[in-house]
Design an enzyme around this catalytic site. Structure first.
Site, mmCIF file in Angstrom:
data_model
loop_
_atom_site.group_PDB
_atom_site.id
_atom_site.type_symbol
_atom_site.label_atom_id
_atom_site.label_comp_id
_atom_site.label_asym_id
_atom_site.label_seq_id
_atom_site.Cartn_x
_atom_site.Cartn_y
_atom_site.Cartn_z
ATOM 1 N N CYS A 1 -2.546 -4.252 21.989
ATOM 2 C CA CYS A 1 -0.493 -3.581 21.067
ATOM 3 C C CYS A 1 -0.534 -1.876 21.075
ATOM 4 C CB CYS A 1 0.007 -4.470 19.815
ATOM 5 S SG CYS A 1 0.447 -3.723 18.412
ATOM 6 N N LYS B 1 -2.677 -2.474 6.454
ATOM 7 C CA LYS B 1 -3.685 -4.097 6.347
ATOM 8 C C LYS B 1 -4.111 -4.071 7.406
ATOM 9 C CE LYS B 1 0.479 -5.116 5.233
ATOM 10 N NZ LYS B 1 1.908 -5.040 3.804
ATOM 11 N N CYS C 1 3.634 -6.986 15.115
ATOM 12 C CA CYS C 1 4.247 -6.069 15.195
ATOM 13 C C CYS C 1 5.940 -6.603 15.096
ATOM 14 C CB CYS C 1 4.785 -5.098 16.618
ATOM 15 S SG CYS C 1 3.460 -4.167 16.243
ATOM 16 N N HIS D 1 -0.976 -1.695 16.465
ATOM 17 C CA HIS D 1 -2.062 -2.978 16.393
ATOM 18 C C HIS D 1 -3.525 -2.958 17.298
ATOM 19 C CE1 HIS D 1 1.523 -4.411 13.877
ATOM 20 N NE2 HIS D 1 0.522 -4.472 12.775
ATOM 21 N N HIS E 1 0.842 -0.847 -0.215
ATOM 22 C CA HIS E 1 0.255 -0.152 0.168
ATOM 23 C C HIS E 1 0.514 1.585 -0.060
ATOM 24 C CE1 HIS E 1 1.355 0.897 4.289
ATOM 25 N NE2 HIS E 1 -0.063 -0.574 4.102
ATOM 26 N N LYS F 1 -3.841 5.208 10.134
ATOM 27 C CA LYS F 1 -2.560 5.070 9.904
ATOM 28 C C LYS F 1 -3.171 4.340 8.718
ATOM 29 C CE LYS F 1 1.278 2.404 10.955
ATOM 30 N NZ LYS F 1 1.458 1.299 10.927
ATOM 31 N N HIS G 1 4.099 1.560 2.324
ATOM 32 C CA HIS G 1 4.688 0.847 1.458
ATOM 33 C C HIS G 1 5.678 1.738 0.384
ATOM 34 C CE1 HIS G 1 2.735 -2.955 3.092
ATOM 35 N NE2 HIS G 1 3.923 -2.867 3.979
ATOM 36 N N CYS H 1 3.552 -9.609 20.098
ATOM 37 C CA CYS H 1 2.261 -8.997 19.549
ATOM 38 C C CYS H 1 2.680 -9.508 18.426
ATOM 39 C CB CYS H 1 2.024 -7.010 19.338
ATOM 40 S SG CYS H 1 1.286 -6.891 17.974
HETATM 41 N N1 MSP Z 1 8.885 -6.532 8.039
HETATM 42 C C1 MSP Z 1 9.181 -5.719 8.543
HETATM 43 C C2 MSP Z 1 9.888 -4.798 8.236
HETATM 44 C C3 MSP Z 1 11.667 -5.519 8.165
HETATM 45 S S1 MSP Z 1 13.341 -4.099 8.328
HETATM 46 C C4 MSP Z 1 14.618 -5.335 8.783
HETATM 47 C C5 MSP Z 1 7.911 -4.064 8.593
HETATM 48 N N2 MSP Z 1 7.331 -4.602 7.651
HETATM 49 S S2 MSP Z 1 6.273 -3.914 6.825
HETATM 50 O O1 MSP Z 1 5.686 -4.489 5.798
HETATM 51 O O2 MSP Z 1 5.118 -4.163 8.503
HETATM 52 O O3 MSP Z 1 6.214 -2.207 7.145
HETATM 53 C C6 MSP Z 1 7.324 -1.569 6.817
HETATM 54 C C7 MSP Z 1 7.371 -0.594 6.418
HETATM 55 O O4 MSP Z 1 6.677 0.341 6.299
HETATM 56 C C8 MSP Z 1 7.389 0.581 8.032
HETATM 57 O O5 MSP Z 1 8.687 1.112 7.916
HETATM 58 C C9 MSP Z 1 5.849 0.730 8.657
HETATM 59 O O6 MSP Z 1 7.283 2.309 9.433
HETATM 60 C C10 MSP Z 1 5.930 0.934 6.681
HETATM 61 N N3 MSP Z 1 4.401 1.309 6.775
HETATM 62 C C11 MSP Z 1 3.223 1.237 6.782
HETATM 63 N N4 MSP Z 1 2.368 1.904 6.706
HETATM 64 C C12 MSP Z 1 2.916 3.113 6.493
HETATM 65 C C13 MSP Z 1 2.530 4.471 6.898
HETATM 66 N N5 MSP Z 1 0.627 3.655 6.768
HETATM 67 N N6 MSP Z 1 2.424 5.659 6.224
HETATM 68 C C14 MSP Z 1 4.206 5.756 6.093
HETATM 69 N N7 MSP Z 1 4.567 4.385 6.526
HETATM 70 C C15 MSP Z 1 3.989 2.839 7.263
HETATM 71 O O7 MSP Z 1 8.458 -3.888 9.480
#
Ligand code: MSP
Length: 477
Positions: free
Chosen positions: A144, A294, A130, A147, A19, A291, A22, A127
């Protein structure tokens, strides 16, 4: 010799399609990569997926699939998304890649032999969302804080990493490397927490099997964060890539700064590996102030993002709208407003007007005095400090200067070839500087006018003699 630049994104959990959250980090890494490329640096850009652990195992189960089968189905969605957004990464690492698994196993062995891993019993809260351990005082209403779901109570045999042993070393490291945790306003919080004391960290689980087995006890799999963090290092442990370690910057969201600025350097210190130079944490995008995530249901996927006003407008909006580092609320209307008012009316109009006049009346090479009003040094400084919004502001201030020049000089009446040359040459500089942000548009301009996208070309006068009228770059919505 060329400077090297190594940038990483977090590796994403492939438990669903990517999304806008990411996309944000991945585009930021792409901007930095392209910026270093136009400077002539040797760049390595790593992104990928974090595929082990309970979270993925649960998601696979829910979909009636085996974990590997499930992630194999989702990984292409990430690759497609990055392609749609014009992301030019060098490697897409998966934690199920054999070379990565081998490195993790070797590191675990090394850290164990050093005496930094011991067997115990973990009893506490976890959690799965996380993939993190919590204490009672971290929770909000028993849930959490991220979440907002109930945490699991775990009590099981586990191996521990002697994190407590590294408290002082970490504090010393932060002191010697004041830019390691960036932006500066995120630093103190981490330091204060480390000063409060560090508990040893449970780094293995024996109650499920979707992970990398500990080389010294195959009944246990490695804690997913320890496995995942090493991706940054393992990607460089192949022929020709070793020179890139240590990473110049790990871009991460503010929610995972602790893992990257405490666990990660402690693991590396223990393994005797050099530490990365910087961890830069950005803020969160919200949607209606919630936020985007997903797990909480407010999602804008990549197709939806691109559909609003095209790829370049999406990339531009995300980095112009808010300072990189701070939170922002996503709004389709503001994206469209910026597309119309800035990309179409300012940039698009300038290129269209100038190339139309230049086609009609011709150009004549001369010194470009207009260029003196481009604040190049400031722009460079902003990008090097991750102040992308400020860099874009400066570039657009120069676009304003050029539009005013057309207007005040009444070039459509004077048909002044030298002034038209100055304007075309200025558009060249604008397109070069915008390439990291809106590559598709910059490439169209470069192709139309005829120059190579390199920073050094800003200072070299354009050599073309004939200009063709440009196609419309941004259609108003
Ligand atoms: N798998 C771990 C990261 C491991 S790195 C060795 C993880 N994955 S994640 O898919 O949950 O999230 C990845 C990144 O996406 C995080 O940096 C998180 O901050 C970012 N984002 C997820 N949702 C977000 C927003 N709504 N806005 C900005 N960034 C966000 O954590």
């Amino acid at each position: 010799m060329k400077n090297k630049f190594y940038v990483t994104t977090p590796i994403y959990y492939p438990n669903d399609v990517p999304h806008v959250g990411h996309a944000y980090t991945t585009i930021a890494a792409d901007i930095l990569t392209r910026w270093h490329k136009i400077k002539g640096d040797d760049v390595f850009f790593l992104t990928g997926t974090d595929e082990h652990g309970k979270k993925i195992e649960n998601a696979a189960k829910k979909n009636g699939k085996k974990p590997k089968e499930f992630v194999d189905m989702l990984v292409p969605k990430f690759k497609e998304a990055w392609k749609k957004l014009n992301i030019e990464y060098d490697r897409f690492i998966r934690t199920t890649d054999k070379d990565h698994e081998k490195i993790v196993s070797e590191v675990l062995k090394k850290v164990y032999e050093k005496g930094d891993i011991y067997k115990g019993e973990y009893s506490g809260l976890y959690c799965v969302g996380c993939e993190a351990y919590y204490t009672e005082k971290d929770l909000i209403d028993g849930c959490c804080p991220i979440h907002k779901t109930k945490t699991e109570v775990i009590k099981e045999e586990s191996y521990f990493f002697k994190l407590s042993k590294y408290q002082k070393k970490l504090l010393d490291f932060y002191k010697k490397n004041p830019e390691f945790i960036s932006p500066p306003y995120r630093k103190q919080e981490v330091i204060n927490r480390v000063k409060e004391g560090l508990n040893d960290l449970s780094i293995s689980r024996a109650s499920f099997s979707w992970g990398i087995p500990l080389p010294f006890d195959k009944k246990h799999v490695c804690y997913v964060w320890m496995d995942a963090l090493f991706n940054y290092y393992s990607a460089t442990q192949m022929k020709g890539k070793e020179k890139f370690w240590p990473a110049d910057v790990h871009l991460v969201g503010k929610d995972i700064i602790w893992f990257h600025t405490v666990y990660w350097p402690a693991f590396l210190l223990s393994a005797g590996i050099e530490l990365p130079k910087k961890v830069f944490a950005h803020g969160w995008w919200t949607f209606d102030k919630e936020k985007i995530s997903k797990s909480q249901g407010k999602v804008i996927n990549i197709d939806e993002l691109v559909k609003i006003a095209g790829v370049d407008s999406a990339r531009y909006f995300l980095f112009r709208a808010i300072p990189f580092g701070e939170d922002g609320d996503f709004s389709e209307e503001t994206l469209i407003a910026r597309h119309n008012n800035e990309l179409a009316n300012k940039l698009g109009n300038l290129v269209s007007r100038v190339t139309t006049l230049a086609e009609k009346y011709g150009i004549e090479k001369t010194e470009n005095k207009l260029l003196k009003r481009l604040r190049l040094k400031e722009i460079e400084k902003h990008i090097d400090k991750y102040e992308f919004d400020k860099a874009l502001n400066e570039i657009f201030a120069f676009i304003d200067v050029c539009n005013e020049y057309v207007q005040s000089q009444k070039i459509w009446e004077t048909k002044n070839k030298k002034q038209l040359y100055e304007l075309v040459d200025s558009i060249k500089s604008i397109a070069i500087l915008l390439w990291p942000f809106i590559p598709e548009t910059s490439e169209k301009i470069a192709k139309n006018i005829g120059f190579e996208i390199k920073l050094e070309n800003i200072e070299k006068l354009l050599v073309v003699k004939k200009i063709k009228k440009s196609e419309i770059l941004f259609k108003k919505i």
